[in-house]
Write a protein that holds these residues in place. Structure first.
Motif, mmCIF file in Angstrom:
data_model
loop_
_atom_site.group_PDB
_atom_site.id
_atom_site.type_symbol
_atom_site.label_atom_id
_atom_site.label_comp_id
_atom_site.label_asym_id
_atom_site.label_seq_id
_atom_site.Cartn_x
_atom_site.Cartn_y
_atom_site.Cartn_z
ATOM 1 N N TYR A 238 -24.894 38.811 3.770
ATOM 2 C CA TYR A 238 -25.202 37.567 4.470
ATOM 3 C C TYR A 238 -24.346 37.434 5.727
ATOM 4 N N PHE A 239 -23.080 37.808 5.618
ATOM 5 C CA PHE A 239 -22.188 37.774 6.779
ATOM 6 C C PHE A 239 -22.742 38.636 7.908
ATOM 7 N N MET A 240 -23.175 39.866 7.608
ATOM 8 C CA MET A 240 -23.686 40.763 8.638
ATOM 9 C C MET A 240 -24.991 40.260 9.225
ATOM 10 N N ALA A 241 -25.805 39.604 8.423
ATOM 11 C CA ALA A 241 -27.063 39.051 8.935
ATOM 12 C C ALA A 241 -26.792 37.977 9.980
ATOM 13 N N VAL A 242 -25.823 37.094 9.695
ATOM 14 C CA VAL A 242 -25.483 36.043 10.656
ATOM 15 C C VAL A 242 -24.792 36.644 11.878
ATOM 16 N N ALA A 243 -23.916 37.632 11.652
ATOM 17 C CA ALA A 243 -23.227 38.283 12.771
ATOM 18 C C ALA A 243 -24.226 38.947 13.707
ATOM 19 N N GLY B 271 -9.012 34.072 3.750
ATOM 20 C CA GLY B 271 -8.030 33.159 4.323
ATOM 21 C C GLY B 271 -8.140 32.991 5.820
ATOM 22 N N VAL B 272 -9.284 33.348 6.410
ATOM 23 C CA VAL B 272 -9.491 33.196 7.856
ATOM 24 C C VAL B 272 -10.930 32.757 8.115
ATOM 25 N N ALA B 273 -11.123 32.114 9.259
ATOM 26 C CA ALA B 273 -12.484 31.774 9.680
ATOM 27 C C ALA B 273 -13.127 32.999 10.309
ATOM 28 N N MET C 81 -23.763 30.600 15.664
ATOM 29 C CA MET C 81 -22.465 30.975 15.112
ATOM 30 C C MET C 81 -21.956 32.214 15.840
ATOM 31 N N ILE C 82 -20.709 32.150 16.317
ATOM 32 C CA ILE C 82 -20.118 33.233 17.095
ATOM 33 C C ILE C 82 -18.937 33.804 16.321
ATOM 34 N N LEU C 83 -18.848 35.091 16.251
ATOM 35 C CA LEU C 83 -17.770 35.732 15.514
ATOM 36 C C LEU C 83 -16.409 35.406 16.124
ATOM 37 N N THR C 84 -15.443 35.106 15.262
ATOM 38 C CA THR C 84 -14.058 35.012 15.703
ATOM 39 C C THR C 84 -13.496 36.430 15.832
ATOM 40 N N ASP C 85 -12.249 36.539 16.278
ATOM 41 C CA ASP C 85 -11.626 37.869 16.357
ATOM 42 C C ASP C 85 -11.586 38.521 14.980
ATOM 43 N N ALA C 86 -11.251 37.735 13.961
ATOM 44 C CA ALA C 86 -11.224 38.277 12.598
ATOM 45 C C ALA C 86 -12.622 38.694 12.160
ATOM 46 N N GLY C 87 -13.610 37.875 12.507
ATOM 47 C CA GLY C 87 -14.989 38.218 12.155
ATOM 48 C C GLY C 87 -15.454 39.488 12.828
#
Length: 307
Positions: A8-13, A44-46, A55-61
Motif C-alpha cells: 500500500y505504501f508503494m502504491a501511494v508513493a 517512528g517517522v512520517a 501525498m508527497i514522500l518525506t525524506d524518510a519515505g
C-alpha cells in the motif's frame, strides 16, 4: 513479495494519492491509510507529507521507497537467474559498435553464438566513437564494442585488449618481406585511410607528425569495407586497421598484417562496454561470457604469431 503495509505504501508513493492507489489496488482508501499509519508508527517517522492535492514522500519515505524498489528488482533478477536457461532461450540483445568491429569480427561471433542459442535475436547499430559512447551511456544498447584511446565515463568496461594500429597489405606486397616498416616507407605506396576524426586516423596522423612526414591518402572513407576492398583491388596499396577488424577475413583473402615501427600506434584498446549500474539479462550475460572468451583466445593466438 511485499506485505500489505509495503504494498500500500508503494502504491501511494507511485500514484501520489490515496484515491489513485485505491483505484489501482481495488482497496478502500481508508484501509490503505490505516496500513500506512501502522507502518509509520512502527518505524517512528512520517513517510508522507499530507496535502489537499495528494501525498508527497518525506525524506524518510523516499529512502524506504528506494530500498523497496531495489528489493523488488533484486527479486526479479533472482527469479530470472533461477529460470536460467529459459531466460536465454528467447531474447533480443542490442549491440553497438564502431565500423571496424562490424566488418568481420562481430558478424562471425554472432553467428557462432546463435548456433548455441537460436532463439536469441540481435540488433546491431554502427556509429562513430562518439555515437557509440552516447548510446551506451543512455542505455540505448546492452553491449558496446569500440576502439578507445581512454576509458569512457559512466560506462562499465567488461574487458579490454590492446588494439594497435597495424598495416594491412596484400600477401605479395613488397612490405611483407621487409623486416621493419617505418612511417617514411609508406610514401612509396598508395595509402588508404579512414576519414579524419576516427581514433585510428588520429593516431596515424599523430605518428606522421612525430616522424616528421606527411602522406596524402589516395582514398579515404568512413566505411571500412570500402577501404578494405579498395586496398585489395589496388596494386601495392596499404591501409591500416586493428587485427580484431580483420581477424578471419584477412587470412581468407590472402592479406597480411604488419606492425609499424612507431610506439604512438599502440595506444588504442578494444573495449567491451555495458551501461553502468544496470542489471544484465541472462541472454546478455551469456553472450558477454562467450565473446570475452573468444576475443581473449583470438588475441592470444595473434600475439603468439607475432612471436
Amino acid at each position: 513479495m511485499l506485505n500489505n503495509e509495503l504494498r500500500y505504501f508503494m502504491a501511494v508513493a507511485t500514484t501520489g494519492s490515496l484515491s489513485a492507489a485505491s483505484e489501482q489496488l481495488y482497496v478502500a482508501g481508508s484501509a490503505i491509510s490505516r496500513q500506512i499509519q501502522k507502518l509509520e508508527t512502527r518505524l517512528g517517522v512520517a513517510l508522507f507529507d499530507r496535502h489537499a492535492r495528494g501525498m508527497i514522500l518525506t525524506d524518510a519515505g523516499q529512502i524506504l521507497a528506494n530500498h523497496v524498489r531495489k528489493s523488488m528488482r533484486d527479486m526479479e533478477y533472482a527469479l530470472a537467474e533461477i529460470h536460467g536457461l529459459t531466460a536465454v532461450r528467447k531474447a533480443l540483445v542490442r549491440l553497438a559498435c564502431t565500423d571496424g568491429m562490424a566488418f568481420d569480427l562481430l558478424p562471425g561471433l554472432l553467428a557462432r553464438f546463435r548456433k548455441l542459442h537460436p532463439g536469441i535475436s540481435f540488433d546491431l547499430q554502427v556509429g562513430s566513437a562518439m555515437q557509440v559512447a552516447e548510446w551506451v551511456r543512455r542505455n540505448a544498447c546492452d553491449i558496446a564494442f569500440q576502439f578507445s584511446l581512454a576509458p569512457e565515463k559512466e560506462v562499465e568496461i567488461i574487458a579490454a585488449w590492446p588494439a594497435p594500429v597495424l598495416l594491412l597489405v596484400d600477401g605479395g606486397h613488397p612490405l611483407v618481406w621487409q623486416e621493419s616498416v617505418a612511417m617514411e616507407d609508406l610514401h612509396l605506396y598508395p595509402l588508404v585511410l579512414p576519414e579524419a576524426g576516427t581514433t585510428l586516423r588520429q593516431l596515424f596522423d599523430l605518428s606522421c607528425r612525430m616522424a616528421g612526414t606527411f602522406i596524402e591518402p589516395v582514398f579515404s572513407s568512413n566505411n571500412f569495407s570500402a577501404l578494405y576492398d579498395f586496398t585489395r583491388h589496388t596494386p601495392d596499396a596499404v591501409t591500416v586497421c586493428s587485427h580484431f577488424s580483420v581477424l578471419w577475413r584477412a587470412t581468407r583473402d590472402g592479406m597480411t598484417l604488419k606492425t609499424i615501427n612507431n610506439t604512438s600506434l599502440s595506444q588504442r584498446m578494444l573495449q567491451i562496454q555495458v551501461p553502468g549500474s544496470k542489471h544484465r539479462p541472462a541472454a546478455v550475460n551469456a553472450f558477454l561470457t562467450m565473446i570475452a572468451q573468444a576475443l581473449e583466445s583470438e588475441h592470444k593466438a595473434w600475439m603468439a604469431r607475432l612471436g
